[in-house]
Design a protein around this motif. Structure first.
Motif, PDB file in Angstrom:
ATOM      1  N   GLY A 234       0.766  -1.231   0.000  1.00  0.00           N
ATOM      2  CA  GLY A 234       0.000   0.000   0.000  1.00  0.00           C
ATOM      3  C   GLY A 234       0.798   1.283   0.000  1.00  0.00           C
ATOM      4  O   GLY A 234       1.919   1.353   0.507  1.00  0.00           O
ATOM      5  N   LEU A 235       0.170   2.307  -0.581  1.00  0.00           N
ATOM      6  CA  LEU A 235       0.723   3.654  -0.649  1.00  0.00           C
ATOM      7  C   LEU A 235      -0.405   4.640  -0.385  1.00  0.00           C
ATOM      8  O   LEU A 235      -1.490   4.509  -0.951  1.00  0.00           O
ATOM      9  N   ILE A 236      -0.160   5.637   0.482  1.00  0.00           N
ATOM     10  CA  ILE A 236      -1.145   6.683   0.713  1.00  0.00           C
ATOM     11  C   ILE A 236      -0.538   8.023   0.301  1.00  0.00           C
ATOM     12  O   ILE A 236       0.533   8.400   0.763  1.00  0.00           O
ATOM     13  N   GLY A 237      -1.252   8.722  -0.577  1.00  0.00           N
ATOM     14  CA  GLY A 237      -0.758   9.986  -1.114  1.00  0.00           C
ATOM     15  C   GLY A 237      -0.108   9.733  -2.459  1.00  0.00           C
ATOM     16  O   GLY A 237       1.025   9.250  -2.522  1.00  0.00           O
ATOM     17  N   MET A 238      -0.798  10.058  -3.537  1.00  0.00           N
ATOM     18  CA  MET A 238      -0.311   9.694  -4.866  1.00  0.00           C
ATOM     19  C   MET A 238       0.469  10.816  -5.535  1.00  0.00           C
ATOM     20  O   MET A 238       0.248  11.160  -6.698  1.00  0.00           O
ATOM     21  N   GLU A 239       1.425  11.382  -4.783  1.00  0.00           N
ATOM     22  CA  GLU A 239       2.351  12.330  -5.385  1.00  0.00           C
ATOM     23  C   GLU A 239       3.345  11.573  -6.259  1.00  0.00           C
ATOM     24  O   GLU A 239       3.660  10.410  -5.999  1.00  0.00           O
ATOM     25  N   ARG A 240       3.868  12.253  -7.242  1.00  0.00           N
ATOM     26  CA  ARG A 240       4.803  11.613  -8.151  1.00  0.00           C
ATOM     27  C   ARG A 240       6.054  11.134  -7.416  1.00  0.00           C
ATOM     28  O   ARG A 240       6.598  10.067  -7.706  1.00  0.00           O
ATOM     29  N   ARG A 241       6.530  11.944  -6.449  1.00  0.00           N
ATOM     30  CA  ARG A 241       7.753  11.599  -5.729  1.00  0.00           C
ATOM     31  C   ARG A 241       7.626  10.323  -4.905  1.00  0.00           C
ATOM     32  O   ARG A 241       8.622   9.729  -4.517  1.00  0.00           O
ATOM     33  N   LYS A 242       6.390   9.895  -4.641  1.00  0.00           N
ATOM     34  CA  LYS A 242       6.209   8.693  -3.829  1.00  0.00           C
ATOM     35  C   LYS A 242       6.337   7.407  -4.643  1.00  0.00           C
ATOM     36  O   LYS A 242       6.161   6.319  -4.111  1.00  0.00           O
ATOM     37  N   LEU A 248       2.812   0.996  -9.973  1.00  0.00           N
ATOM     38  CA  LEU A 248       1.888   0.474 -10.976  1.00  0.00           C
ATOM     39  C   LEU A 248       2.590  -0.492 -11.934  1.00  0.00           C
ATOM     40  O   LEU A 248       1.991  -1.472 -12.388  1.00  0.00           O
ATOM     41  N   ARG A 249       3.861  -0.223 -12.216  1.00  0.00           N
ATOM     42  CA  ARG A 249       4.627  -1.171 -13.048  1.00  0.00           C
ATOM     43  C   ARG A 249       4.812  -2.490 -12.310  1.00  0.00           C
ATOM     44  O   ARG A 249       4.707  -3.574 -12.916  1.00  0.00           O
ATOM     45  N   VAL A 250       5.094  -2.420 -11.025  1.00  0.00           N
ATOM     46  CA  VAL A 250       5.268  -3.645 -10.230  1.00  0.00           C
ATOM     47  C   VAL A 250       3.952  -4.417 -10.169  1.00  0.00           C
ATOM     48  O   VAL A 250       3.931  -5.653 -10.269  1.00  0.00           O
ATOM     49  N   ALA A 251       2.847  -3.696 -10.025  1.00  0.00           N
ATOM     50  CA  ALA A 251       1.540  -4.355  -9.990  1.00  0.00           C
ATOM     51  C   ALA A 251       1.265  -5.105 -11.287  1.00  0.00           C
ATOM     52  O   ALA A 251       0.701  -6.213 -11.280  1.00  0.00           O
ATOM     53  N   GLU A 252       1.678  -4.507 -12.408  1.00  0.00           N
ATOM     54  CA  GLU A 252       1.494  -5.175 -13.703  1.00  0.00           C
ATOM     55  C   GLU A 252       2.313  -6.461 -13.780  1.00  0.00           C
ATOM     56  O   GLU A 252       1.822  -7.502 -14.227  1.00  0.00           O
ATOM     57  N   LYS A 253       3.556  -6.406 -13.331  1.00  0.00           N
ATOM     58  CA  LYS A 253       4.409  -7.605 -13.331  1.00  0.00           C
ATOM     59  C   LYS A 253       3.823  -8.679 -12.415  1.00  0.00           C
ATOM     60  O   LYS A 253       3.825  -9.872 -12.757  1.00  0.00           O
ATOM     61  N   ALA A 254       3.334  -8.260 -11.246  1.00  0.00           N
ATOM     62  CA  ALA A 254       2.748  -9.219 -10.304  1.00  0.00           C
ATOM     63  C   ALA A 254       1.504  -9.876 -10.906  1.00  0.00           C
ATOM     64  O   ALA A 254       1.265 -11.076 -10.718  1.00  0.00           O
ATOM     65  N   ARG A 255       0.738  -9.112 -11.657  1.00  0.00           N
ATOM     66  CA  ARG A 255      -0.468  -9.640 -12.297  1.00  0.00           C
ATOM     67  C   ARG A 255      -0.092 -10.660 -13.368  1.00  0.00           C
ATOM     68  O   ARG A 255      -0.728 -11.720 -13.479  1.00  0.00           O
ATOM     69  N   GLU A 256       0.936 -10.356 -14.150  1.00  0.00           N
ATOM     70  CA  GLU A 256       1.388 -11.288 -15.180  1.00  0.00           C
ATOM     71  C   GLU A 256       1.876 -12.599 -14.577  1.00  0.00           C
ATOM     72  O   GLU A 256       1.688 -13.676 -15.162  1.00  0.00           O
ATOM     73  N   LEU A 257       2.486 -12.517 -13.383  1.00  0.00           N
ATOM     74  CA  LEU A 257       3.002 -13.706 -12.701  1.00  0.00           C
ATOM     75  C   LEU A 257       1.955 -14.374 -11.818  1.00  0.00           C
ATOM     76  O   LEU A 257       2.251 -15.364 -11.141  1.00  0.00           O
ATOM     77  N   ARG A 258       0.758 -13.817 -11.804  1.00  0.00           N
ATOM     78  CA  ARG A 258      -0.349 -14.340 -10.993  1.00  0.00           C
ATOM     79  C   ARG A 258       0.021 -14.448  -9.509  1.00  0.00           C
ATOM     80  O   ARG A 258      -0.324 -15.416  -8.831  1.00  0.00           O
ATOM     81  N   LEU A 259       0.725 -13.435  -9.009  1.00  0.00           N
ATOM     82  CA  LEU A 259       1.096 -13.423  -7.603  1.00  0.00           C
ATOM     83  C   LEU A 259      -0.096 -12.967  -6.764  1.00  0.00           C
ATOM     84  O   LEU A 259      -0.837 -12.067  -7.171  1.00  0.00           O
ATOM     85  N   PRO A 260      -0.285 -13.566  -5.599  1.00  0.00           N
ATOM     86  CA  PRO A 260      -1.461 -13.240  -4.766  1.00  0.00           C
ATOM     87  C   PRO A 260      -1.260 -11.954  -3.969  1.00  0.00           C
ATOM     88  O   PRO A 260      -1.289 -11.942  -2.730  1.00  0.00           O
ATOM     89  N   TRP A 261      -1.080 -10.853  -4.691  1.00  0.00           N
ATOM     90  CA  TRP A 261      -0.835  -9.549  -4.075  1.00  0.00           C
ATOM     91  C   TRP A 261      -1.880  -8.554  -4.570  1.00  0.00           C
ATOM     92  O   TRP A 261      -2.369  -8.637  -5.702  1.00  0.00           O
ATOM     93  N   TYR A 262      -2.165  -7.579  -3.709  1.00  0.00           N
ATOM     94  CA  TYR A 262      -3.095  -6.512  -4.073  1.00  0.00           C
ATOM     95  C   TYR A 262      -2.436  -5.172  -3.762  1.00  0.00           C
ATOM     96  O   TYR A 262      -1.890  -4.981  -2.671  1.00  0.00           O
ATOM     97  N   PHE A 263      -2.484  -4.251  -4.710  1.00  0.00           N
ATOM     98  CA  PHE A 263      -1.808  -2.961  -4.580  1.00  0.00           C
ATOM     99  C   PHE A 263      -2.850  -1.865  -4.316  1.00  0.00           C
ATOM    100  O   PHE A 263      -3.736  -1.634  -5.150  1.00  0.00           O
ATOM    101  N   ALA A 264      -2.728  -1.219  -3.157  1.00  0.00           N
ATOM    102  CA  ALA A 264      -3.700  -0.200  -2.757  1.00  0.00           C
ATOM    103  C   ALA A 264      -3.062   1.181  -2.830  1.00  0.00           C
ATOM    104  O   ALA A 264      -2.071   1.456  -2.148  1.00  0.00           O
TER     105      ALA A 264
END
Length: 420
Positions: A234-242, A248-264
């Protein structure tokens, strides 16, 4: 309970900014001074919120808060005349001091007390482009201190460029005879800073509020429902510096690998910070989430600021890994304190204050800035409880909580009070 070891003194807390974590810091400093037996006059853009925050922060430790705290409206400061790029300029920074002095005098008249110490929870706003040590005497004419957040120019080696930067930062103002010393959140540069300003410089704890609401915040419930048992990053505060784009790129890779993770991704999306190309990418991802094509990310681009600190904490507590892989950012972050409060490991960028602390306290793993492949592997290891050397990742959250807790904050503030 309030200390009775010294006569009651009066402290003015002054902050012209009321965004992000400024209200939380204001509440924490108010409560700390109250516990030390001081009467507190708070000057800020939102007196009602400041009073409510101080009441909550001092709850159970300070009886009759309203009799020991008086809050007053301080107009916010404008951006600089340099195209609004900076917090101040020679004129507007001086105007901040003048407004502070005028508001302080009016507050003193109303409460019938003279202030013994002025404390700036965000000193930076009162320094920029104004390197004149006489300014505090010409305006507030009271002993003063403060917390300086952006002190990373002290990492540079001596050079003409550094000398100009120091003048632009306005640090010479701290040489004021009325200054009783200052605090910094990034302890790495205490020695060179102290040598330059000739005043005591203390590494301050990055205190945070870790209160929780009576019922989990609605978004916290939504995240857990959507995660459906998957681990939450998870991440709170969607500033670019964060580092949102990398997340979002990591979430895409995790989705392709079918990893049981959720990105908030929670909080406000700072649209002006992103390029047109980046906005197109984020908007496309948001549309795919809305259509159901992407099911491992929460991303609401229209969400606003989370209203209460306890609600912020309720969301944060849903995380199994806290994303602190910031980019182009040198300073401290309250996210580390929240993570330590809830025993949540962090993923951070190596090389700056956040990464330095994560590595020192072993409260997570660090990666090269913006490296999505390394981030993916780091998250996997964190969830397995392993470090980069395949050793158990025994996080020292308790030590972090002690080093960055209210007891240490009060000890440092008591020192300033005793010299006022």
């Amino acid at each position: 309970m309030i200390s009775d070891s010294q006569p009651t003194k009066t402290v003015a807390l002054v902050d012209p900014l009321w965004v992000g974590h400024h209200p939380m810091y204001f509440s924490q400093f108010s409560a700390a001074f109250l516990r030390l037996g001081a009467f507190v006059i708070g000057l800020c853009p939102n007196p009602a919120e400041a009073l409510a925050g101080a009441r909550a922060a001092a709850e159970d430790s300070v009886p009759e808060v309203d009799k020991k705290l008086s809050t007053h409206h301080l107009p916010g400061g404008k951006r600089s005349w340099f195209g609004g790029r900076f917090e101040g300029d020679p004129l507007r920074t001086f105007q901040r001091w003048k407004r502070c002095a005028d508001t302080l005098f009016e507050a003193e008249q109303k409460v019938g007390r003279k202030v013994d110490l002025v404390f700036f929870p965000y000193l930076d706003s009162y320094l920029r482009f104004l390197p004149l040590a006489s300014v505090p005497h010409l305006t507030i004419d009271r002993p003063w201190s403060g917390l300086y957040l952006r002190n990373h120019h002290y990492r540079e080696s001596p050079s003409p460029k550094k000398s100009l930067r120091l003048l632009a930062k306005g640090d010479a103002l701290i040489r004021s005879p009325l200054c009783r010393g200052i605090g910094v959140l990034d302890e790495r540069f205490v020695d060179p800073m102290q040598a330059y300003i000739g005043k005591p410089v203390h590494g301050f704890p990055d205190v945070t509020d870790f209160s929780l609401p009576e019922e989990p915040y609605v978004l916290a419930k939504e995240i857990l429902r959507k995660a459906s048992g998957r681990k939450v990053i998870g991440l709170i505060g969607m500033e670019r510096r964060k580092g949102l784009l990398n997340l979002l790129r990591v979430a895409e890779k995790a989705r392709e690998l079918r990893l049981p993770w959720y990105f908030a991704c929670a909080g406000r999306f700072e649209r002006p910070e992103y390029s047109a190309e980046e906005l197109a990418t984020v908007d496309a991802i948001a549309a795919k989430i809305q259509s159901g094509e992407i099911d491992n990310v929460h991303l609401d681009l229209n969400a606003g600021r989370i209203p209460e600190e306890s609600d912020f904490n309720s969301i944060f507590k849903t995380f199994d890994v806290a994303w602190a892989a910031y980019e182009g950012f040198e300073g401290s972050s309250g996210a580390l304190g929240k993570a330590a409060s809830f025993d949540i490991p962090c993923l951070a960028t190596a090389g700056e204050c956040i990464g330095h602390r994560i590595e020192g306290y072993r409260t997570g793993l660090t990666i090269p800035e913006g490296d999505s492949d390394r981030a993916l592997e780091a998250i996997r290891r964190i969830l397995e409880g392993r470090d980069w050397q395949d050793q158990p990742l025994h996080s020292e959250h308790a030590r972090y909580r002690a080093d960055h807790g209210t007891a240490r904050l009060e000890s440092l503030l008591k020192g300033f009070l005793n010299t006022a």
